[in-house]
Motif scaffolding. Structure first.
Motif, PDB file in Angstrom:
ATOM      1  N   MET A   1      46.392  32.401  35.040  1.00 55.50           N
ATOM      2  CA  MET A   1      47.329  31.310  35.134  1.00 55.50           C
ATOM      3  C   MET A   1      48.747  31.812  34.872  1.00 55.50           C
ATOM      4  N   ARG A   2      48.903  32.659  33.878  1.00 52.42           N
ATOM      5  CA  ARG A   2      50.247  33.158  33.551  1.00 52.42           C
ATOM      6  C   ARG A   2      50.876  33.846  34.763  1.00 52.42           C
ATOM      7  N   ALA A   3      50.103  34.658  35.470  1.00 55.66           N
ATOM      8  CA  ALA A   3      50.637  35.373  36.634  1.00 55.66           C
ATOM      9  C   ALA A   3      51.084  34.391  37.720  1.00 55.66           C
ATOM     10  N   ALA A   4      50.304  33.352  37.949  1.00 56.50           N
ATOM     11  CA  ALA A   4      50.657  32.361  38.972  1.00 56.50           C
ATOM     12  C   ALA A   4      51.925  31.610  38.586  1.00 56.50           C
ATOM     13  N   ILE A   5      52.068  31.305  37.316  1.00 58.67           N
ATOM     14  CA  ILE A   5      53.259  30.601  36.836  1.00 58.67           C
ATOM     15  C   ILE A   5      54.493  31.482  37.008  1.00 58.67           C
ATOM     16  N   LYS A   6      54.374  32.736  36.611  1.00 60.15           N
ATOM     17  CA  LYS A   6      55.505  33.660  36.760  1.00 60.15           C
ATOM     18  C   LYS A   6      55.857  33.862  38.230  1.00 60.15           C
ATOM     19  N   ALA A   8      55.568  31.801  40.575  1.00 61.86           N
ATOM     20  CA  ALA A   8      56.247  30.597  41.061  1.00 61.86           C
ATOM     21  C   ALA A   8      57.653  30.460  40.495  1.00 61.86           C
ATOM     22  N   GLY A   9      58.042  31.401  39.621  1.00 60.15           N
ATOM     23  CA  GLY A   9      59.383  31.369  39.059  1.00 60.15           C
ATOM     24  C   GLY A   9      59.525  30.439  37.869  1.00 60.15           C
ATOM     25  N   ILE A  10      58.409  30.096  37.238  1.00 63.08           N
ATOM     26  CA  ILE A  10      58.421  29.198  36.084  1.00 63.08           C
ATOM     27  C   ILE A  10      58.387  30.030  34.809  1.00 63.08           C
ATOM     28  N   ASP A  11      59.242  29.691  33.862  1.00 62.75           N
ATOM     29  CA  ASP A  11      59.292  30.388  32.577  1.00 62.75           C
ATOM     30  C   ASP A  11      58.005  30.098  31.801  1.00 62.75           C
ATOM     31  N   ASP A  12      57.333  31.130  31.343  1.00 65.70           N
ATOM     32  CA  ASP A  12      56.062  30.960  30.632  1.00 65.70           C
ATOM     33  C   ASP A  12      56.200  31.142  29.124  1.00 65.70           C
ATOM     34  N   ILE A  13      57.409  31.050  28.614  1.00 64.10           N
ATOM     35  CA  ILE A  13      57.651  31.339  27.200  1.00 64.10           C
ATOM     36  C   ILE A  13      56.819  30.463  26.256  1.00 64.10           C
ATOM     37  N   GLY A  14      56.528  29.232  26.622  1.00 66.30           N
ATOM     38  CA  GLY A  14      55.768  28.346  25.739  1.00 66.30           C
ATOM     39  C   GLY A  14      54.292  28.249  26.080  1.00 66.30           C
ATOM     40  N   LEU A  15      53.832  29.064  27.016  1.00 65.82           N
ATOM     41  CA  LEU A  15      52.433  29.002  27.438  1.00 65.82           C
ATOM     42  C   LEU A  15      51.523  29.617  26.386  1.00 65.82           C
ATOM     43  N   CYS A  16      50.534  28.854  25.956  1.00 63.40           N
ATOM     44  CA  CYS A  16      49.532  29.343  25.001  1.00 63.40           C
ATOM     45  C   CYS A  16      48.236  29.588  25.758  1.00 63.40           C
ATOM     46  N   THR A  17      47.532  30.638  25.396  1.00 64.40           N
ATOM     47  CA  THR A  17      46.251  30.916  26.039  1.00 64.40           C
ATOM     48  C   THR A  17      45.173  31.148  24.991  1.00 64.40           C
ATOM     49  N   ASP A  18      43.946  30.891  25.398  1.00 56.47           N
ATOM     50  CA  ASP A  18      42.791  31.107  24.539  1.00 56.47           C
ATOM     51  C   ASP A  18      41.614  31.425  25.449  1.00 56.47           C
ATOM     52  N   GLU A  19      40.986  32.553  25.241  1.00 61.61           N
ATOM     53  CA  GLU A  19      39.887  32.968  26.115  1.00 61.61           C
ATOM     54  C   GLU A  19      38.675  32.045  26.031  1.00 61.61           C
ATOM     55  N   LYS A  20      38.555  31.288  24.943  1.00 62.57           N
ATOM     56  CA  LYS A  20      37.384  30.431  24.756  1.00 62.57           C
ATOM     57  C   LYS A  20      37.605  28.985  25.194  1.00 62.57           C
ATOM     58  N   ILE A  21      38.850  28.581  25.353  1.00 66.18           N
ATOM     59  CA  ILE A  21      39.163  27.190  25.697  1.00 66.18           C
ATOM     60  C   ILE A  21      39.701  27.132  27.124  1.00 66.18           C
ATOM     61  N   HIS A  22      39.100  26.288  27.943  1.00 64.06           N
ATOM     62  CA  HIS A  22      39.493  26.170  29.345  1.00 64.06           C
ATOM     63  C   HIS A  22      40.603  25.142  29.538  1.00 64.06           C
TER      64      HIS A  22
END
Length: 71
Positions: A1-6, A8-22
């Motif tokens: 998801m992070r790669a797709a957001i970047k 698209a030119g969207i700042d991902d600074i506030g994006l949180c990720t968790d491998e266990k939570i979808h």
């Protein structure tokens, strides 16, 4: 998801990720009269698992849209 957001030119600074939570999926069925039904896939979803420590107040203060409910 992070790669797709970047990509698209969207700042991902506030994006949180968790491998266990979808990511929660939302599906909208729109009827011919404009009425809508919403279905969600959560087990639980990321929106349900987000907590205060993962939210930057500085980022929220700089946004054009803000959450109106007190965090």
């Amino acid at each position: 998801m992070r790669a797709a957001i970047k990509e698209a030119g969207i700042d991902d600074i506030g994006l949180c990720t968790d491998e266990k939570i979808h990511t929660t999926l939302a599906m909208v069925h729109t009827y011919p009269d404009g009425d809508r039904d919403f279905s969600f896939y959560r087990n639980p979803g990321a929106d349900m698992m987000l907590n205060k420590t993962e939210i930057s107040e500085d980022i929220l203060k700089e946004t054009e849209m803000q959450i109106s409910k007190k965090l």
